[in-house]
Design a protein around this motif. Structure first.
Motif, PDB file in Angstrom:
ATOM      1  N   LYS A  24       0.846  -1.198   0.000  1.00  0.00           N
ATOM      2  CA  LYS A  24       0.000   0.000   0.000  1.00  0.00           C
ATOM      3  C   LYS A  24       0.878   1.243   0.000  1.00  0.00           C
ATOM      4  O   LYS A  24       2.080   1.187   0.219  1.00  0.00           O
ATOM      5  N   ASP A  25       0.280   2.391  -0.221  1.00  0.00           N
ATOM      6  CA  ASP A  25       1.036   3.635  -0.277  1.00  0.00           C
ATOM      7  C   ASP A  25       1.745   3.882   1.046  1.00  0.00           C
ATOM      8  O   ASP A  25       1.161   3.793   2.124  1.00  0.00           O
ATOM      9  N   GLY A  26       3.024   4.207   0.977  1.00  0.00           N
ATOM     10  CA  GLY A  26       3.797   4.513   2.170  1.00  0.00           C
ATOM     11  C   GLY A  26       4.408   3.278   2.824  1.00  0.00           C
ATOM     12  O   GLY A  26       5.215   3.392   3.721  1.00  0.00           O
ATOM     13  N   GLU A  27       4.044   2.086   2.396  1.00  0.00           N
ATOM     14  CA  GLU A  27       4.604   0.867   2.971  1.00  0.00           C
ATOM     15  C   GLU A  27       5.726   0.348   2.080  1.00  0.00           C
ATOM     16  O   GLU A  27       5.687   0.490   0.872  1.00  0.00           O
ATOM     17  N   LYS A  28       6.718  -0.260   2.719  1.00  0.00           N
ATOM     18  CA  LYS A  28       7.782  -0.912   1.968  1.00  0.00           C
ATOM     19  C   LYS A  28       7.498  -2.400   1.938  1.00  0.00           C
ATOM     20  O   LYS A  28       6.978  -2.959   2.893  1.00  0.00           O
TER      21      LYS A  28
END
Length: 111
Positions: A24-28
């Motif tokens: 998801k956005d912002g997750e690595k």
């Protein structure tokens, strides 16, 4: 006789694509290996010891120590295989205990 094919409008289990594997956005994404490298190295080392130890013991002691008696040389090779196996078990238990101690230490420092 003929058979009828049942045509279903629903997608099968293999055809469904409900799961999104993208982060998801912002997750690595987690690309760490499932098994740490030091565990693999220990396993490879003990695997080589399990192969070379008993075979080497057999051939070295066959003529040098036991004067050609294959029974005694084979028995010593079997004992060496058990020594390697017990050594691996001891190393595995110590590693498991050290992991538990590190987790307890992190938990204690976190409080």
């Amino acid at each position: 006789m003929t058979s009828r094919r049942i045509v279903s409008p629903e997608k099968g289990v293999l055809e469904k694509d409900d799961v999104d594997f993208k982060p998801k956005d912002g997750e690595k994404s987690n690309i760490a290996p499932a098994v740490p490298a030091h565990v693999i190295y220990k396993l490879l080392g003990f695997t080589l010891a399990m192969i070379a130890g008993p075979i080497g013991t057999y051939f070295v002691t066959l003529n040098l120590l036991f004067g050609g008696n294959t029974t005694y040389a084979g028995a010593l090779a079997a004992i060496m295989a058990n020594v390697v196996l017990v050594g691996y078990i001891i190393v595995a238990f110590k590693e498991d205990q050290s992991d538990a101690l590190e987790a307890a230490e992190k938990e204690r420092k976190g409080k």
